[in-house]
Design a protein around this motif. Structure first.
Motif, PDB file in Angstrom:
ATOM      1  N   GLU A 209       0.836  -1.210   0.000  1.00  0.00           N
ATOM      2  CA  GLU A 209       0.000   0.000   0.000  1.00  0.00           C
ATOM      3  C   GLU A 209       0.870   1.258   0.000  1.00  0.00           C
ATOM      4  O   GLU A 209       0.573   2.241  -0.684  1.00  0.00           O
ATOM      5  N   LYS A 210       1.963   1.228   0.755  1.00  0.00           N
ATOM      6  CA  LYS A 210       2.866   2.380   0.832  1.00  0.00           C
ATOM      7  C   LYS A 210       3.436   2.722  -0.552  1.00  0.00           C
ATOM      8  O   LYS A 210       3.535   3.888  -0.929  1.00  0.00           O
ATOM      9  N   MET A 211       3.805   1.688  -1.317  1.00  0.00           N
ATOM     10  CA  MET A 211       4.331   1.944  -2.675  1.00  0.00           C
ATOM     11  C   MET A 211       3.241   2.522  -3.576  1.00  0.00           C
ATOM     12  O   MET A 211       3.505   3.399  -4.399  1.00  0.00           O
ATOM     13  N   VAL A 212       2.016   2.022  -3.423  1.00  0.00           N
ATOM     14  CA  VAL A 212       0.902   2.555  -4.216  1.00  0.00           C
ATOM     15  C   VAL A 212       0.714   4.039  -3.909  1.00  0.00           C
ATOM     16  O   VAL A 212       0.613   4.879  -4.818  1.00  0.00           O
ATOM     17  N   LEU A 213       0.691   4.384  -2.627  1.00  0.00           N
ATOM     18  CA  LEU A 213       0.484   5.788  -2.232  1.00  0.00           C
ATOM     19  C   LEU A 213       1.611   6.677  -2.758  1.00  0.00           C
ATOM     20  O   LEU A 213       1.380   7.809  -3.179  1.00  0.00           O
ATOM     21  N   GLN A 214       2.811   6.134  -2.783  1.00  0.00           N
ATOM     22  CA  GLN A 214       3.980   6.914  -3.204  1.00  0.00           C
ATOM     23  C   GLN A 214       3.990   7.183  -4.709  1.00  0.00           C
ATOM     24  O   GLN A 214       4.513   8.208  -5.155  1.00  0.00           O
ATOM     25  N   HIS A 215       3.427   6.285  -5.499  1.00  0.00           N
ATOM     26  CA  HIS A 215       3.578   6.373  -6.956  1.00  0.00           C
ATOM     27  C   HIS A 215       2.265   6.612  -7.698  1.00  0.00           C
ATOM     28  O   HIS A 215       2.236   6.566  -8.927  1.00  0.00           O
ATOM     29  N   GLN A 216       1.171   6.876  -6.978  1.00  0.00           N
ATOM     30  CA  GLN A 216      -0.126   6.959  -7.650  1.00  0.00           C
ATOM     31  C   GLN A 216      -0.350   8.291  -8.374  1.00  0.00           C
ATOM     32  O   GLN A 216      -1.430   8.505  -8.931  1.00  0.00           O
ATOM     33  N   HIS A 217       0.667   9.157  -8.411  1.00  0.00           N
ATOM     34  CA  HIS A 217       0.586  10.341  -9.293  1.00  0.00           C
ATOM     35  C   HIS A 217       0.728   9.912 -10.752  1.00  0.00           C
ATOM     36  O   HIS A 217       0.431  10.687 -11.657  1.00  0.00           O
ATOM     37  N   ASN A 218       1.195   8.692 -10.991  1.00  0.00           N
ATOM     38  CA  ASN A 218       1.182   8.142 -12.347  1.00  0.00           C
ATOM     39  C   ASN A 218      -0.249   7.756 -12.722  1.00  0.00           C
ATOM     40  O   ASN A 218      -1.082   7.488 -11.852  1.00  0.00           O
ATOM     41  N   ASP A 219      -0.516   7.677 -14.035  1.00  0.00           N
ATOM     42  CA  ASP A 219      -1.850   7.247 -14.462  1.00  0.00           C
ATOM     43  C   ASP A 219      -2.032   5.746 -14.286  1.00  0.00           C
ATOM     44  O   ASP A 219      -3.127   5.264 -14.022  1.00  0.00           O
ATOM     45  N   ILE A 220      -0.939   5.003 -14.481  1.00  0.00           N
ATOM     46  CA  ILE A 220      -1.015   3.540 -14.421  1.00  0.00           C
ATOM     47  C   ILE A 220       0.121   2.998 -13.547  1.00  0.00           C
ATOM     48  O   ILE A 220       1.270   3.428 -13.689  1.00  0.00           O
ATOM     49  N   LEU A 221      -0.194   2.088 -12.658  1.00  0.00           N
ATOM     50  CA  LEU A 221       0.824   1.327 -11.933  1.00  0.00           C
ATOM     51  C   LEU A 221       0.744  -0.125 -12.403  1.00  0.00           C
ATOM     52  O   LEU A 221      -0.340  -0.714 -12.408  1.00  0.00           O
ATOM     53  N   ILE A 222       1.880  -0.665 -12.816  1.00  0.00           N
ATOM     54  CA  ILE A 222       1.941  -2.093 -13.132  1.00  0.00           C
ATOM     55  C   ILE A 222       2.648  -2.761 -11.955  1.00  0.00           C
ATOM     56  O   ILE A 222       3.840  -2.545 -11.728  1.00  0.00           O
ATOM     57  N   VAL A 223       1.899  -3.549 -11.190  1.00  0.00           N
ATOM     58  CA  VAL A 223       2.432  -4.132  -9.962  1.00  0.00           C
ATOM     59  C   VAL A 223       2.887  -5.565 -10.226  1.00  0.00           C
ATOM     60  O   VAL A 223       2.113  -6.393 -10.716  1.00  0.00           O
ATOM     61  N   GLU A 224       4.145  -5.831  -9.899  1.00  0.00           N
ATOM     62  CA  GLU A 224       4.722  -7.169 -10.068  1.00  0.00           C
ATOM     63  C   GLU A 224       4.098  -8.146  -9.075  1.00  0.00           C
ATOM     64  O   GLU A 224       4.194  -7.963  -7.869  1.00  0.00           O
ATOM     65  N   GLY A 225       3.446  -9.182  -9.583  1.00  0.00           N
ATOM     66  CA  GLY A 225       2.859 -10.192  -8.713  1.00  0.00           C
ATOM     67  C   GLY A 225       3.907 -11.136  -8.150  1.00  0.00           C
ATOM     68  O   GLY A 225       5.058 -11.160  -8.593  1.00  0.00           O
ATOM     69  N   GLN A 226       3.496 -11.925  -7.148  1.00  0.00           N
ATOM     70  CA  GLN A 226       4.392 -12.895  -6.511  1.00  0.00           C
ATOM     71  C   GLN A 226       3.629 -14.187  -6.272  1.00  0.00           C
ATOM     72  O   GLN A 226       2.469 -14.152  -5.859  1.00  0.00           O
ATOM     73  N   GLY A 227       4.283 -15.316  -6.477  1.00  0.00           N
ATOM     74  CA  GLY A 227       3.709 -16.610  -6.143  1.00  0.00           C
ATOM     75  C   GLY A 227       2.393 -16.861  -6.841  1.00  0.00           C
ATOM     76  O   GLY A 227       2.212 -16.519  -8.013  1.00  0.00           O
ATOM     77  N   SER A 228       1.464 -17.436  -6.097  1.00  0.00           N
ATOM     78  CA  SER A 228       0.153 -17.770  -6.651  1.00  0.00           C
ATOM     79  C   SER A 228      -0.794 -18.061  -5.488  1.00  0.00           C
ATOM     80  O   SER A 228      -0.372 -18.589  -4.456  1.00  0.00           O
TER      81      SER A 228
END
Lengths: 350, 350
Positions: A209-228
């Motif tokens: 969540e902290k990374m989302v809040l920090q970078h959400q001035h961008n129009d799109i965030l592509i978040v790297e998934g982990q595991g399954s």
């Protein structure tokens, strides 16, 4: 002084285990001097990892002229340093090289490595080290930033690679886009991020969540998934990430032909439709979220089989499907842009 | 020397925050000398926490005659030591008392506490400290050991208490049963277990699996649940636990009247039927697993309302329902024993 890497994969140079090595070669080619694996010396990384062109595979540090940093290039289950590597790491330190690692076993927790590094004035960097101690609060998340998470039917299927390819392609189309790295290799490539599988479980979603809040001035965030969500060993990481980044859209990554869970091979992987159902169900608890495209990893099959699989999965799931390396990422980029132009998703997320 | 506890809850003596305190009083009454909260001095723990009878609430350590251990009795979100408590902890150490804590902030990481403890020859114990580094392998799990997990619609609804009550009642009926503690308070009560919300996320399910392997010579394991699959902050912990212990049966715990997620109150908790659906779906990926009973926590409502709710939920979900404190755990014990006598479950699990 710019970073010049010799990447250590001694005895482990195959595309699956040497994931960190092959991705660094793919995306940071200009920094890579050589790959170190005495069992494969004389070949190129192209021969062994299908990437890197003429990057040489060498059998000793002396052959990696100009390298100033030793990168440990594997990501084994449990993240331990292979015992035979200790001598090579100490030799590199002795030659004045920095050491960069992404394993769970920290270089900086090892008294012998720390003493040697001090003696030779070099830096040890553990990319997985973190002090995350914040829980997720679900406050302040912007509705108008599109968060796309790559999810998988298993670990090590290409979620990071797909995320980087999508980010680069979206940037090339003029979209303000940020790659949110959540694993050691992604962080080494991007230069920032958080190694969430090393975060204390109570704080996984908070760290994301902290990374989302920090970078959400961008129009799109592509978040790297982990595991399954269906991986018995790593599903905690996967769900914490899913709930921490609250994606409006997901890209499902899978490897053609893989039907057994990596590391737990007596457990079958459920069909893709079931994987989609589980991810959409767990992602949609507080807001709608759906899988909008499929990234197939077809590295182990030929062109003809890859095309047949692509058509089969397209027909079965009714979604765009491509291998971002074989076909390029355009079909998935279109899916993301179409979703972004659509109605409704900006009302969710807060 | 036996442990004699003074439990510190200064400024936080309410049933929700002082969960550790109230459960230690409930299950380790013979070890508790007093509760320390200067803002509530003169009352009893029965007045404030509805448990403990005449256990006194005192305003200073001097009033807790015979106590040899200070227990930090709260479990706040994020697990930090309240700043005003530092002086009290140092005073206790100065008086030669051991200190026992279950917070994320470790006593043993605090240079001032460590120095004081050394000086006064006392022991600092951090129940949440662990070195778990094994991933789950899903190997060796016995088919004929019944694993029952308590799950919840939210955190802090009574999963630990329900687990202890069920374990004790099953033992009283002659069933070979072990309580698998997964949180700090459960561990303090049981004397063993693993604080899974403090485990590195990659190793959560591995840590749980290890406890299952260690104790599966019992006929029944009652596994203490954590958080909730729908809690945005803690769902990583919850899913890792679910996949680590691979339950054949689950007991759903909920609090009557609670409809907002604790700590994230702008997020609504889905209905119980949805909670059951999500838990059964995520638990049944590799084997069947189902919710076989409901533990309602009716502490905040009167007898009449509790009965009406019990009947309503019974009718809606078609499952046995009881408040293990108000009604006793018999109805859920019967449900577990009936499930155990049934066919099919011993074929699953390995």
């Amino acid at each position: 002084m710019s970073r010049k890497l010799v990447i250590l994969t001694e005895g482990h140079t195959n595309p699956h285990t040497a994931k960190t090595a092959s991705c660094m070669i793919r995306y940071r080619r200009d920094e890579v001097v050589a790959l170190l694996d005495g069992t494969q010396a004389g070949k190129t990384t192209q021969d062994l990892l299908a990437v890197g062109g003429d990057v040489p595979v060498v059998s000793s540090l002396d052959e990696a002229a100009g390298a100033n940093t030793l990168l440990l290039g594997i990501a084994p289950p449990g993240g331990k340093i292979p015992a035979p590597w200790r001598a090579i790491i100490l030799e590199a330190i002795g030659k004045g090289m920095n050491v960069l690692a992404g394993l769970h076993d920290f270089l900086t927790d090892d008294a012998e490595f720390v003493a040697a590094a001090e003696q030779h004035g070099v830096t040890l960097t553990d990319v997985r080290k973190n002090e995350e101690r914040d829980i997720a609060r679900r406050v302040g998340i912007r509705n108008d930033c599109l968060r796309v998470l790559t999810v998988g039917h298993d670990c090590s299927v290409g979620k990071m690679l797909t995320s980087v390819e999508l980010t680069n392609a979206l940037k090339n189309r003029g979209q303000s886009t940020k790659f949110i790295a959540t694993g050691q290799t992604g962080i080494m490539i991007e230069g920032d991020g958080c190694p969430i599988d090393r975060v204390i479980s109570d704080f996984v979603s908070g760290a994301v969540e902290k990374m989302v809040l920090q970078h959400q001035h961008n129009d799109i965030l592509i978040v790297e998934g982990q595991g399954s969500l269906v991986h018995p060993s790593y599903s905690a990481v996967t769900l914490g990430l899913l709930h921490g980044c609250l994606p409006q859209a997901m890209i499902l990554c899978y490897e053609v032909g893989r039907d057994r869970v990596t590391g737990v091979e007596h457990v079958k992987i459920p069909p893709l439709a079931k994987i989609i159902e589980l991810n959409e169900m767990m992602a949609s608890i507080t807001q709608p979220s759906r899988v909008i495209g499929i990234a197939m990893n077809s590295r182990c099959v030929g062109a003809e089989e890859a095309e047949a699989e692509r058509e089969r999965v397209r027909a079965e799931l009714g979604l765009p499907v491509c291998d971002v390396i074989r076909h390029g990422p355009d079909e998935l980029v279109e899916a993301i842009l179409e979703f972004k132009r659509g109605d409704g998703w900006t009302q969710t997320g807060g």
